[in-house]
Design a protein around this motif. Sequence first.
Motif, PDB file in Angstrom:
ATOM      1  N   TYR A  21       7.047  47.506  52.104  1.00 14.04           N
ATOM      2  CA  TYR A  21       5.950  48.462  52.274  1.00 14.04           C
ATOM      3  C   TYR A  21       5.666  48.648  53.763  1.00 14.04           C
ATOM      4  O   TYR A  21       5.406  47.682  54.465  1.00 14.04           O
ATOM      5  CB  TYR A  21       4.747  47.902  51.507  1.00 14.04           C
ATOM      6  N   ALA A  22       5.727  49.881  54.249  1.00 15.08           N
ATOM      7  CA  ALA A  22       5.350  50.207  55.628  1.00 15.08           C
ATOM      8  C   ALA A  22       3.915  50.722  55.597  1.00 15.08           C
ATOM      9  O   ALA A  22       3.638  51.783  55.037  1.00 15.08           O
ATOM     10  CB  ALA A  22       6.282  51.251  56.223  1.00 15.08           C
ATOM     11  N   MET A  23       3.014  49.993  56.226  1.00 14.77           N
ATOM     12  CA  MET A  23       1.586  50.259  56.074  1.00 14.77           C
ATOM     13  C   MET A  23       1.104  51.368  57.010  1.00 14.77           C
ATOM     14  O   MET A  23       1.373  51.357  58.204  1.00 14.77           O
ATOM     15  CB  MET A  23       0.798  48.979  56.352  1.00 14.77           C
ATOM     16  N   GLY A  24       0.397  52.341  56.427  1.00 16.80           N
ATOM     17  CA  GLY A  24      -0.251  53.377  57.214  1.00 16.80           C
ATOM     18  C   GLY A  24       0.657  54.426  57.805  1.00 16.80           C
ATOM     19  O   GLY A  24       0.324  55.035  58.814  1.00 16.80           O
ATOM     20  N   LEU A  25       1.816  54.672  57.180  1.00 20.50           N
ATOM     21  CA  LEU A  25       2.789  55.642  57.708  1.00 20.50           C
ATOM     22  C   LEU A  25       3.072  56.700  56.659  1.00 20.50           C
ATOM     23  O   LEU A  25       3.131  56.412  55.471  1.00 20.50           O
ATOM     24  CB  LEU A  25       4.098  54.933  58.068  1.00 20.50           C
ATOM     25  N   GLY A  26       3.392  57.873  57.107  1.00 17.93           N
ATOM     26  CA  GLY A  26       3.366  58.452  58.423  1.00 17.93           C
ATOM     27  C   GLY A  26       3.560  59.948  58.185  1.00 17.93           C
ATOM     28  O   GLY A  26       3.251  60.501  57.124  1.00 17.93           O
ATOM     29  N   THR A  27       4.219  60.648  59.097  1.00 19.00           N
ATOM     30  CA  THR A  27       4.571  62.057  58.912  1.00 19.00           C
ATOM     31  C   THR A  27       5.754  62.167  57.938  1.00 19.00           C
ATOM     32  O   THR A  27       6.462  61.174  57.714  1.00 19.00           O
ATOM     33  CB  THR A  27       4.965  62.698  60.245  1.00 19.00           C
ATOM     34  N   PRO A  28       6.007  63.353  57.383  1.00 19.20           N
ATOM     35  CA  PRO A  28       7.159  63.474  56.465  1.00 19.20           C
ATOM     36  C   PRO A  28       8.491  63.024  57.080  1.00 19.20           C
ATOM     37  O   PRO A  28       9.230  62.262  56.434  1.00 19.20           O
ATOM     38  CB  PRO A  28       7.146  64.963  56.101  1.00 19.20           C
ATOM     39  N   PRO A  29       8.843  63.436  58.319  1.00 19.81           N
ATOM     40  CA  PRO A  29      10.094  62.922  58.882  1.00 19.81           C
ATOM     41  C   PRO A  29      10.086  61.411  59.058  1.00 19.81           C
ATOM     42  O   PRO A  29      11.117  60.750  58.843  1.00 19.81           O
ATOM     43  CB  PRO A  29      10.191  63.641  60.237  1.00 19.81           C
TER      44      PRO A  29
END
Length: 377
Positions: A249-257
């Motif tokens: 899990y990458a927390m607090g991300l992000g933009t679509p790319p």
Amino acid sequence: MSFTVLSTDPQSSARRGELVLPHGTVQTPIFMPVGTQGTVKTLHPWELEELGSQIILGNTYHLWLRPGHELVRDLGGLHGFSTWRKPILTDSGGFQVWSLAKLRKITEEGVRFNNHLDGSKMMLTPELSMDIQACLGSDIAMLFDECPPYPCDEKYAANSLALTTRWARRCKDWIVKNGPKSGEGRQHHFGIVQGSVYADLREQSARELVELDFDGYAVGGVSVGEPEHEMFRAIDNAVPFLPQDKPRYAMGLGTPPQILEMISRGVDMFDCVMPTRIARHGMAFTLDGPINIKNLIHAKDPSPICESAHPHVAGFSRAYLRHLFRAGEILGLRLLSFHNLHFYLSLVARARDAISEGNFTDFKHAFIQRYTRSTIP
């Protein structure tokens, strides 16, 4: 909980998986809409289901302060209180203490701070964070950690990491002793990899957490002001040391790319306030990049906001949406929030399909090339 990797991309570390939780099954990669205070702002739980939301996020810090975790527990946990029946992940409260609280003091015991509502003095410890989340009854509870600021020197990052690991052990002890539940099943717990921008510390953090054997692992301390390349490096320096058979899990991300780049690095789960937050300011995601619907260029535009818009939104013209914002109508906030979450959830659904079909890398490159080439106002 069980997590199964169903397929992988031959040209990257992207993977499609299935995560079984007490309140339902989640297909990964997945984006989790953020319901900070027990609600995804402006949207009804039925609308979230209509969008295909499989799991949402709740915030321990905010729900602890208001209305109080014991009240939520007594009224059916966060699922019953909010009427959301599918899985919920709750964060630990550590990031909010870092970002919102005044006059905080970090000690071995926990964090003393003045809360942002009335300035009263409070103390949040690893054990209390686990207790609050147990009362909330989330499917996944995050361990209490310290989120180091950016920038920070290596000595600070190392000391912070050591404290986070000691707190993780205390969380583990509390979990073993109390056996928290979620619905008819057990609550699951994710450790949080820290270490700031230092590769050796990220590796150390990942290895130490894996030894404690949690249900999944997150990469924390990202999107705290660092350049994008440092964000990606934090993922690259942590993921290789995390188990293949557990979710990441990458927390607090992000933009679509950014999300697609993270998926290509082997990340399974994401959350971000961006889709709903910028929607309330008139920003909408499109396949050709974000637009500001309040700009004059849209005043007479009869076209829909995006060619891939959900049917609930596709019938409204850009001109009408602009009118709603200029008139201060709540429907404008609701429609753009709905649209932006649909954009994110559709993106990860297409990513899942592309991984299954073995062409995720081509899909990622094509999407990013189109999304970033335009300067639509």
